[in-house]
Design a protein around this motif. Structure first.
Motif, PDB file in Angstrom:
ATOM      1  N   SER A 168       0.901  -1.445  -0.012  1.00  0.00           N
ATOM      2  CA  SER A 168      -0.042   0.121   0.008  1.00  0.00           C
ATOM      3  C   SER A 168       0.904   1.133  -0.072  1.00  0.00           C
ATOM      4  O   SER A 168       0.507   2.253  -0.682  1.00  0.00           O
ATOM      5  CB  SER A 168      -0.903   0.023   1.005  1.00  0.00           C
ATOM      6  N   ILE A 169       2.031   1.441   0.805  1.00  0.00           N
ATOM      7  CA  ILE A 169       2.829   2.557   0.768  1.00  0.00           C
ATOM      8  C   ILE A 169       3.399   2.625  -0.605  1.00  0.00           C
ATOM      9  O   ILE A 169       3.655   3.733  -1.300  1.00  0.00           O
ATOM     10  CB  ILE A 169       3.974   2.012   1.748  1.00  0.00           C
ATOM     11  N   VAL A 170       4.014   1.541  -1.423  1.00  0.00           N
ATOM     12  CA  VAL A 170       4.540   1.672  -2.520  1.00  0.00           C
ATOM     13  C   VAL A 170       3.638   1.892  -3.541  1.00  0.00           C
ATOM     14  O   VAL A 170       3.680   2.999  -4.517  1.00  0.00           O
ATOM     15  CB  VAL A 170       5.146   0.156  -3.119  1.00  0.00           C
ATOM     16  N   SER A 171       2.091   1.351  -3.608  1.00  0.00           N
ATOM     17  CA  SER A 171       1.150   1.821  -4.488  1.00  0.00           C
ATOM     18  C   SER A 171       0.923   3.355  -4.271  1.00  0.00           C
ATOM     19  O   SER A 171       0.294   4.089  -5.240  1.00  0.00           O
ATOM     20  CB  SER A 171       0.211   1.038  -4.761  1.00  0.00           C
ATOM     21  N   ALA A 172       0.742   3.975  -2.917  1.00  0.00           N
ATOM     22  CA  ALA A 172       0.278   5.189  -2.854  1.00  0.00           C
ATOM     23  C   ALA A 172       1.601   6.327  -3.278  1.00  0.00           C
ATOM     24  O   ALA A 172       1.346   7.236  -3.984  1.00  0.00           O
ATOM     25  CB  ALA A 172       0.448   5.518  -1.278  1.00  0.00           C
ATOM     26  N   ILE A 173       2.762   6.034  -3.238  1.00  0.00           N
ATOM     27  CA  ILE A 173       3.851   6.639  -3.917  1.00  0.00           C
ATOM     28  C   ILE A 173       3.628   6.618  -5.463  1.00  0.00           C
ATOM     29  O   ILE A 173       3.739   7.646  -6.117  1.00  0.00           O
ATOM     30  CB  ILE A 173       5.182   6.102  -3.385  1.00  0.00           C
ATOM     31  N   PHE A 174       3.554   5.465  -6.075  1.00  0.00           N
ATOM     32  CA  PHE A 174       3.077   5.059  -7.311  1.00  0.00           C
ATOM     33  C   PHE A 174       2.258   5.764  -7.896  1.00  0.00           C
ATOM     34  O   PHE A 174       2.124   6.892  -8.857  1.00  0.00           O
ATOM     35  CB  PHE A 174       3.090   3.853  -7.791  1.00  0.00           C
ATOM     36  N   CYS A 175       0.920   6.008  -7.254  1.00  0.00           N
ATOM     37  CA  CYS A 175      -0.124   6.584  -7.676  1.00  0.00           C
ATOM     38  C   CYS A 175       0.066   8.080  -7.560  1.00  0.00           C
ATOM     39  O   CYS A 175      -0.272   8.891  -8.367  1.00  0.00           O
ATOM     40  CB  CYS A 175      -1.553   6.341  -6.646  1.00  0.00           C
ATOM     41  N   PHE A 235       2.812   9.917  -7.757  1.00  0.00           N
ATOM     42  CA  PHE A 235       3.730  10.484  -8.877  1.00  0.00           C
ATOM     43  C   PHE A 235       2.959  10.274 -10.436  1.00  0.00           C
ATOM     44  O   PHE A 235       3.062  10.796 -11.172  1.00  0.00           O
ATOM     45  CB  PHE A 235       4.906   9.466  -9.277  1.00  0.00           C
ATOM     46  N   LEU A 236       2.106   9.163 -10.561  1.00  0.00           N
ATOM     47  CA  LEU A 236       1.529   9.019 -11.720  1.00  0.00           C
ATOM     48  C   LEU A 236       0.188   9.916 -12.008  1.00  0.00           C
ATOM     49  O   LEU A 236       0.154  10.514 -13.011  1.00  0.00           O
ATOM     50  CB  LEU A 236       0.707   7.666 -11.642  1.00  0.00           C
ATOM     51  N   MET A 237      -0.343  10.438 -10.801  1.00  0.00           N
ATOM     52  CA  MET A 237      -1.364  11.664 -10.934  1.00  0.00           C
ATOM     53  C   MET A 237      -0.744  12.871 -10.783  1.00  0.00           C
ATOM     54  O   MET A 237      -1.361  13.882 -11.399  1.00  0.00           O
ATOM     55  CB  MET A 237      -2.578  11.418  -9.854  1.00  0.00           C
ATOM     56  N   ALA A 238       0.236  13.392 -10.238  1.00  0.00           N
ATOM     57  CA  ALA A 238       0.511  14.552  -9.880  1.00  0.00           C
ATOM     58  C   ALA A 238       1.668  15.080 -11.104  1.00  0.00           C
ATOM     59  O   ALA A 238       2.195  16.074 -11.089  1.00  0.00           O
ATOM     60  CB  ALA A 238       1.551  14.590  -8.482  1.00  0.00           C
ATOM     61  N   HIS A 239       1.785  14.212 -12.238  1.00  0.00           N
ATOM     62  CA  HIS A 239       2.860  14.870 -12.961  1.00  0.00           C
ATOM     63  C   HIS A 239       2.197  16.007 -14.016  1.00  0.00           C
ATOM     64  O   HIS A 239       3.051  16.691 -14.517  1.00  0.00           O
ATOM     65  CB  HIS A 239       3.413  13.777 -14.041  1.00  0.00           C
ATOM     66  N   HIS A 240       0.848  16.261 -13.999  1.00  0.00           N
ATOM     67  CA  HIS A 240       0.298  17.280 -14.619  1.00  0.00           C
ATOM     68  C   HIS A 240       0.297  18.464 -13.709  1.00  0.00           C
ATOM     69  O   HIS A 240       0.204  19.663 -14.427  1.00  0.00           O
ATOM     70  CB  HIS A 240      -1.216  17.089 -14.951  1.00  0.00           C
ATOM     71  N   GLY A 241       0.414  18.508 -12.436  1.00  0.00           N
ATOM     72  CA  GLY A 241       0.381  19.468 -11.537  1.00  0.00           C
ATOM     73  C   GLY A 241      -1.027  20.320 -11.471  1.00  0.00           C
ATOM     74  O   GLY A 241      -2.032  19.684 -11.859  1.00  0.00           O
ATOM     75  N   GLN A 264      -4.631  18.508 -10.152  1.00  0.00           N
ATOM     76  CA  GLN A 264      -4.423  16.952  -9.785  1.00  0.00           C
ATOM     77  C   GLN A 264      -3.201  16.883  -8.927  1.00  0.00           C
ATOM     78  O   GLN A 264      -3.510  15.568  -8.292  1.00  0.00           O
ATOM     79  CB  GLN A 264      -3.740  16.628 -11.356  1.00  0.00           C
ATOM     80  N   LEU A 265      -2.378  17.658  -8.355  1.00  0.00           N
ATOM     81  CA  LEU A 265      -1.623  17.546  -7.424  1.00  0.00           C
ATOM     82  C   LEU A 265      -2.442  17.319  -6.070  1.00  0.00           C
ATOM     83  O   LEU A 265      -2.010  16.450  -5.223  1.00  0.00           O
ATOM     84  CB  LEU A 265      -0.576  18.615  -7.322  1.00  0.00           C
ATOM     85  N   ALA A 266      -3.301  17.955  -5.897  1.00  0.00           N
ATOM     86  CA  ALA A 266      -4.120  18.041  -4.583  1.00  0.00           C
ATOM     87  C   ALA A 266      -4.896  16.728  -4.534  1.00  0.00           C
ATOM     88  O   ALA A 266      -5.001  15.847  -3.572  1.00  0.00           O
ATOM     89  CB  ALA A 266      -5.003  19.301  -4.334  1.00  0.00           C
ATOM     90  N   ILE A 267      -5.314  16.387  -5.826  1.00  0.00           N
ATOM     91  CA  ILE A 267      -6.410  15.003  -5.711  1.00  0.00           C
ATOM     92  C   ILE A 267      -5.362  13.740  -5.730  1.00  0.00           C
ATOM     93  O   ILE A 267      -5.264  12.680  -4.932  1.00  0.00           O
ATOM     94  CB  ILE A 267      -6.900  14.884  -7.145  1.00  0.00           C
ATOM     95  N   ALA A 268      -4.158  13.985  -6.150  1.00  0.00           N
ATOM     96  CA  ALA A 268      -3.096  12.781  -6.266  1.00  0.00           C
ATOM     97  C   ALA A 268      -2.673  12.648  -4.700  1.00  0.00           C
ATOM     98  O   ALA A 268      -2.354  11.714  -4.135  1.00  0.00           O
ATOM     99  CB  ALA A 268      -1.762  13.083  -6.931  1.00  0.00           C
ATOM    100  N   LEU A 269      -2.502  13.900  -3.901  1.00  0.00           N
ATOM    101  CA  LEU A 269      -2.171  13.729  -2.340  1.00  0.00           C
ATOM    102  C   LEU A 269      -3.068  13.027  -1.632  1.00  0.00           C
ATOM    103  O   LEU A 269      -2.845  12.277  -0.755  1.00  0.00           O
ATOM    104  CB  LEU A 269      -1.790  15.203  -2.137  1.00  0.00           C
ATOM    105  N   SER A 271      -5.623  11.130  -2.600  1.00  0.00           N
ATOM    106  CA  SER A 271      -5.458   9.573  -2.917  1.00  0.00           C
ATOM    107  C   SER A 271      -4.528   8.691  -2.369  1.00  0.00           C
ATOM    108  O   SER A 271      -4.644   7.705  -1.857  1.00  0.00           O
ATOM    109  CB  SER A 271      -5.723   9.452  -4.267  1.00  0.00           C
ATOM    110  N   SER A 272      -3.407   9.329  -2.377  1.00  0.00           N
ATOM    111  CA  SER A 272      -2.202   8.579  -1.750  1.00  0.00           C
ATOM    112  C   SER A 272      -2.321   8.470  -0.086  1.00  0.00           C
ATOM    113  O   SER A 272      -2.019   7.485   0.440  1.00  0.00           O
ATOM    114  CB  SER A 272      -0.714   9.316  -1.953  1.00  0.00           C
ATOM    115  N   PHE A 273      -2.978   9.536   0.547  1.00  0.00           N
ATOM    116  CA  PHE A 273      -3.049   9.490   1.859  1.00  0.00           C
ATOM    117  C   PHE A 273      -4.318   8.451   2.097  1.00  0.00           C
ATOM    118  O   PHE A 273      -3.925   7.579   3.149  1.00  0.00           O
ATOM    119  CB  PHE A 273      -3.236  10.988   2.422  1.00  0.00           C
ATOM    120  N   GLY A 274      -5.045   8.560   1.210  1.00  0.00           N
ATOM    121  CA  GLY A 274      -6.126   7.422   1.537  1.00  0.00           C
ATOM    122  C   GLY A 274      -5.731   6.130   1.274  1.00  0.00           C
ATOM    123  O   GLY A 274      -5.924   5.135   2.131  1.00  0.00           O
ATOM    124  N   ILE A 275      -4.805   5.864   0.395  1.00  0.00           N
ATOM    125  CA  ILE A 275      -4.232   4.471   0.118  1.00  0.00           C
ATOM    126  C   ILE A 275      -3.462   4.009   1.419  1.00  0.00           C
ATOM    127  O   ILE A 275      -3.325   2.900   1.954  1.00  0.00           O
ATOM    128  CB  ILE A 275      -3.434   4.523  -1.119  1.00  0.00           C
TER     129      ILE A 275
END
Length: 116
Positions: A60-67, A69-75, A78-83, A85-89
């Protein structure tokens, strides 16, 4: 006694080595008190549940980090949503890990009470 190699039962008072595979058991003898309390129950279902809970937490920690970086590359937004969702995972991973550890501890304590 149970052989450490082939897991077959035999009487240690009659022979030091296993009659099935011939492994000398004195080389492998150790006392359970020498081990960490978490390693003593590795052959039981408790140990399996504890190992899977650690694996789930790690994944879950690895997938949160992957999620992230995958979602936040647009900035931007999307950065807030990525953050979030990562905290949720990570939160779900910690929650499952904690529940599994509580169940393992309850099971170990019930076994200790039953053996007294």
């Amino acid at each position: 006694m149970r052989c450490v190699k082939c897991r077959q039962e035999f009487d240690r008072s009659r022979t030091e080595s296993c009659p099935n595979c011939g492994t000398n058991q004195t080389k492998f003898m150790f006392k359970p008190i020498d081990l960490d309390p978490e390693l003593v129950d590795l052959e039981n279902a408790d140990g399996i549940l504890r190992a899977f809970s650690r694996i789930f937490l790690t994944l879950s920690i690895v997938s949160a980090i992957f999620c992230f970086f995958l979602m936040a590359h647009h900035g931007g937004r999307q950065l807030a949503i990525a953050l979030l969702s990562s905290f949720g995972i990570i939160a779900v991973g910690i929650l499952v890990w904690g529940i599994c550890n509580v169940l393992v501890n309850i099971s170990c304590n019930l076994r200790k009470i039953a053996n007294k």
